[in-house]
Design a protein around this motif. Structure first.
Motif, PDB file in Angstrom:
ATOM      1  N   ASP A  12       2.357   5.770  -0.736  1.00  0.00           N
ATOM      2  CA  ASP A  12       1.087   5.923   0.055  1.00  0.00           C
ATOM      3  C   ASP A  12      -0.305   5.572  -0.552  1.00  0.00           C
ATOM      4  N   MET A  13      -0.742   4.209  -0.151  1.00  0.00           N
ATOM      5  CA  MET A  13      -1.889   3.628  -0.512  1.00  0.00           C
ATOM      6  C   MET A  13      -2.834   3.656   0.825  1.00  0.00           C
ATOM      7  N   ARG A  14      -3.960   4.085   0.882  1.00  0.00           N
ATOM      8  CA  ARG A  14      -4.925   4.313   2.063  1.00  0.00           C
ATOM      9  C   ARG A  14      -5.676   2.845   2.098  1.00  0.00           C
ATOM     10  N   ALA A  15      -5.949   2.485   3.349  1.00  0.00           N
ATOM     11  CA  ALA A  15      -6.641   1.280   3.482  1.00  0.00           C
ATOM     12  C   ALA A  15      -8.085   1.624   4.243  1.00  0.00           C
ATOM     13  N   GLY A  74      20.048   9.063  19.494  1.00  0.00           N
ATOM     14  CA  GLY A  74      19.555   7.692  19.942  1.00  0.00           C
ATOM     15  C   GLY A  74      19.736   6.759  18.533  1.00  0.00           C
ATOM     16  N   ALA A  75      18.664   5.857  18.678  1.00  0.00           N
ATOM     17  CA  ALA A  75      18.607   4.806  17.509  1.00  0.00           C
ATOM     18  C   ALA A  75      17.103   4.641  17.308  1.00  0.00           C
ATOM     19  N   VAL A  76      16.650   4.128  16.138  1.00  0.00           N
ATOM     20  CA  VAL A  76      15.372   4.108  15.703  1.00  0.00           C
ATOM     21  C   VAL A  76      15.479   2.980  14.728  1.00  0.00           C
ATOM     22  N   GLN A  77      14.638   1.907  15.096  1.00  0.00           N
ATOM     23  CA  GLN A  77      14.063   0.806  14.116  1.00  0.00           C
ATOM     24  C   GLN A  77      12.571   1.170  13.947  1.00  0.00           C
ATOM     25  N   MET A  78      12.232   1.202  12.448  1.00  0.00           N
ATOM     26  CA  MET A  78      10.743   1.505  11.996  1.00  0.00           C
ATOM     27  C   MET A  78      10.448   0.288  11.255  1.00  0.00           C
ATOM     28  N   SER A  79       9.166   0.725  10.978  1.00  0.00           N
ATOM     29  CA  SER A  79       8.369  -0.287  10.002  1.00  0.00           C
ATOM     30  C   SER A  79       7.419   0.906   9.215  1.00  0.00           C
ATOM     31  N   ILE A  80       7.635   0.732   7.780  1.00  0.00           N
ATOM     32  CA  ILE A  80       7.130   1.710   7.158  1.00  0.00           C
ATOM     33  C   ILE A  80       6.207   1.069   5.778  1.00  0.00           C
ATOM     34  N   ASP A  81       4.858   0.784   6.250  1.00  0.00           N
ATOM     35  CA  ASP A  81       3.881  -0.048   5.469  1.00  0.00           C
ATOM     36  C   ASP A  81       4.613  -1.438   5.355  1.00  0.00           C
ATOM     37  N   PHE A 201      -2.092  11.635 -11.963  1.00  0.00           N
ATOM     38  CA  PHE A 201      -2.335  10.210 -11.851  1.00  0.00           C
ATOM     39  C   PHE A 201      -2.017   9.491 -10.486  1.00  0.00           C
ATOM     40  N   GLN A 202      -0.965   9.769  -9.708  1.00  0.00           N
ATOM     41  CA  GLN A 202      -0.698   9.162  -8.646  1.00  0.00           C
ATOM     42  C   GLN A 202      -1.553   9.487  -7.575  1.00  0.00           C
ATOM     43  N   ASP A 203      -2.046  10.879  -7.696  1.00  0.00           N
ATOM     44  CA  ASP A 203      -2.995  11.288  -6.666  1.00  0.00           C
ATOM     45  C   ASP A 203      -4.348  10.772  -6.952  1.00  0.00           C
ATOM     46  N   LEU A 204      -4.604  10.462  -8.007  1.00  0.00           N
ATOM     47  CA  LEU A 204      -6.016   9.878  -8.387  1.00  0.00           C
ATOM     48  C   LEU A 204      -6.049   8.180  -7.952  1.00  0.00           C
ATOM     49  N   LEU A 205      -4.803   7.560  -8.144  1.00  0.00           N
ATOM     50  CA  LEU A 205      -4.411   6.353  -7.639  1.00  0.00           C
ATOM     51  C   LEU A 205      -4.600   6.161  -6.253  1.00  0.00           C
ATOM     52  N   ARG A 206      -4.011   7.192  -5.480  1.00  0.00           N
ATOM     53  CA  ARG A 206      -4.384   7.091  -3.870  1.00  0.00           C
ATOM     54  C   ARG A 206      -5.870   7.131  -3.457  1.00  0.00           C
ATOM     55  N   GLN A 207      -6.581   8.003  -4.560  1.00  0.00           N
ATOM     56  CA  GLN A 207      -7.964   8.379  -3.861  1.00  0.00           C
ATOM     57  C   GLN A 207      -8.884   7.357  -4.403  1.00  0.00           C
ATOM     58  N   HIS A 208      -8.775   6.408  -5.521  1.00  0.00           N
ATOM     59  CA  HIS A 208      -9.669   5.793  -5.986  1.00  0.00           C
ATOM     60  C   HIS A 208      -9.139   4.181  -6.059  1.00  0.00           C
ATOM     61  N   LEU A 209      -8.025   3.974  -5.648  1.00  0.00           N
ATOM     62  CA  LEU A 209      -7.391   2.628  -5.293  1.00  0.00           C
ATOM     63  C   LEU A 209      -8.574   1.485  -5.004  1.00  0.00           C
ATOM     64  N   ARG A 251       0.108  -3.809  -3.573  1.00  0.00           N
ATOM     65  CA  ARG A 251       0.982  -3.307  -2.447  1.00  0.00           C
ATOM     66  C   ARG A 251       0.094  -3.097  -1.127  1.00  0.00           C
ATOM     67  N   GLU A 252      -1.300  -2.530  -1.407  1.00  0.00           N
ATOM     68  CA  GLU A 252      -2.313  -2.437  -0.593  1.00  0.00           C
ATOM     69  C   GLU A 252      -2.582  -3.807   0.038  1.00  0.00           C
ATOM     70  N   ALA A 253      -2.752  -4.836  -0.729  1.00  0.00           N
ATOM     71  CA  ALA A 253      -3.103  -6.200  -0.338  1.00  0.00           C
ATOM     72  C   ALA A 253      -1.954  -6.546   0.415  1.00  0.00           C
ATOM     73  N   CYS A 254      -0.729  -6.264   0.259  1.00  0.00           N
ATOM     74  CA  CYS A 254       0.471  -6.714   1.426  1.00  0.00           C
ATOM     75  C   CYS A 254       0.100  -6.027   2.821  1.00  0.00           C
ATOM     76  N   ARG A 255      -0.224  -4.795   2.884  1.00  0.00           N
ATOM     77  CA  ARG A 255      -0.648  -4.214   3.950  1.00  0.00           C
ATOM     78  C   ARG A 255      -1.750  -4.678   4.702  1.00  0.00           C
ATOM     79  N   LEU A 256      -2.524  -5.147   4.097  1.00  0.00           N
ATOM     80  CA  LEU A 256      -4.052  -5.887   4.681  1.00  0.00           C
ATOM     81  C   LEU A 256      -3.711  -7.262   5.024  1.00  0.00           C
ATOM     82  N   LEU A 257      -2.750  -7.879   4.379  1.00  0.00           N
ATOM     83  CA  LEU A 257      -2.276  -9.104   4.883  1.00  0.00           C
ATOM     84  C   LEU A 257      -1.486  -9.110   6.083  1.00  0.00           C
ATOM     85  N   VAL A 258      -0.812  -8.032   6.477  1.00  0.00           N
ATOM     86  CA  VAL A 258      -0.012  -7.912   7.362  1.00  0.00           C
ATOM     87  C   VAL A 258      -0.546  -7.387   8.531  1.00  0.00           C
TER      88      VAL A 258
END
Length: 301
Positions: A12-15, A74-81, A201-209, A251-258
């Motif tokens: 979970d990396m925020r943009a 039913g059925a589900v196709q999804m995209s997550i990040d 550390f993971q929480d801080l990484l999400r907050q301060h990426l 990974r956040e760069a990947c999100r922003l590119l897409v």
């Protein structure tokens, strides 16, 4: 086709960097609505939201909302990040705030989506929460207990009885606790016994990426030395703190590119890379493709 019992997580990396020059990935309260969130939580059937949209929900994110999908048939196709997944119901999907997600449901798919503002359950869902298992997207099998909880939440949400908000919060807390236990049980024993400071550390990484913190800054925030932080990270993942920071950033760069039309250079600048050439080289080294190629591959997919 993945079954729900095949547990998986997405980071979970925020943009939200103000330096990017284009409108970022759409951020909604409820999908397609821009008003402030009106209640302690919201629950609706998949049909209620998806049928009027031809059973397709375009990629978007929620800045301060955690969602739990319980899909029964039913059925589900999804995209997550940006990562495609196809799952066979029944399954339970948890999506933390900030994760980009989109869906294509088979016509007639049944289930519910529960939307909980982070402030409703801060002890479970906020970035500073002492537990972090819900900070990543995950899929779990559906249990009878969880199905009954969703039914109770739907009934309580539609009621006007005394203490409605308190009851809804209590029921949502049960959902969060059961989901957390399921996610925790699906993790390897080594991951469950890891140093609690790694979760911090993971929480801080999400907050301060976007602040481009280095290892020293994270170590200082955790009151440890940079070397000791890297030992903690290596014990949990086999990688150094610096490597994890770089991977999360790219990974956040990947999100922003897409999901945005921001230029490669502006994405790099927004993520703390002063030199666009260095950003491109780092991206290729970690992701395996140049940024422009990565974007083009998704555009033509």
């Amino acid at each position: 086709m993945d079954r729900a019992r095949n547990f998986w997580h997405f980071s979970d990396m925020r943009a939200s960097a103000p330096t990017l020059q284009t409108t970022p990935i759409p951020i909604w309260s409820l999908y397609g609505e821009s008003r402030d969130f009106p209640d302690v939580l919201h629950i609706e059937t998949i049909r209620a939201r998806a049928a009027e949209l031809d059973w397709q929900i375009a990629p978007h994110r929620h800045a301060h909302l955690h969602q739990v999908f319980l899909i029964t048939t039913g059925a589900v196709q999804m995209s997550i990040d940006g990562a495609p997944r196809q799952l066979t119901p029944p399954f339970l999907l948890t999506l933390p705030a900030g994760v980009v997600h989109g869906f294509r449901f088979a016509k007639g798919t049944q289930g519910w989506v529960l939307t909980v503002p982070v402030q409703t359950l801060p002890e479970m869902l906020s970035a500073s929460a002492p537990v972090s298992g819900l900070a990543q997207a995950g899929v779990l099998p559906v249990t009878a207990e969880m199905t009954a909880l969703f039914q109770r939440i739907a009934a309580e949400h539609a009621s006007t009885q005394a203490a409605r908000a308190t009851m809804l919060r209590a029921l949502a807390l049960q959902v969060a606790c059961l989901a957390l236990r399921g996610l925790d049980a699906a993790q390897p024993a080594a991951a469950r016994s890891q140093d609690a400071r790694f979760a911090q550390f993971q929480d801080l990484l999400r907050q301060h990426l976007r602040a481009a913190w280095g290892v020293e800054a994270y170590a200082r925030a955790l009151s440890v030395s940079p070397r000791h932080l890297s030992r903690i990270c290596h014990a949990a993942t086999g990688q150094t703190a610096a490597a994890l920071i770089e991977q999360a950033t790219l990974r956040e760069a990947c999100r922003l590119l897409v999901y945005t039309r921001a230029s490669v250079a502006s994405i790099g600048y927004g993520l703390g890379y002063d030199d666009p050439s260095y950003f491109s080289r780092a991206f290729r080294r970690v992701i395996g493709r140049a940024p422009n190629r990565y974007r083009a591959d998704f555009d033509t997919a």
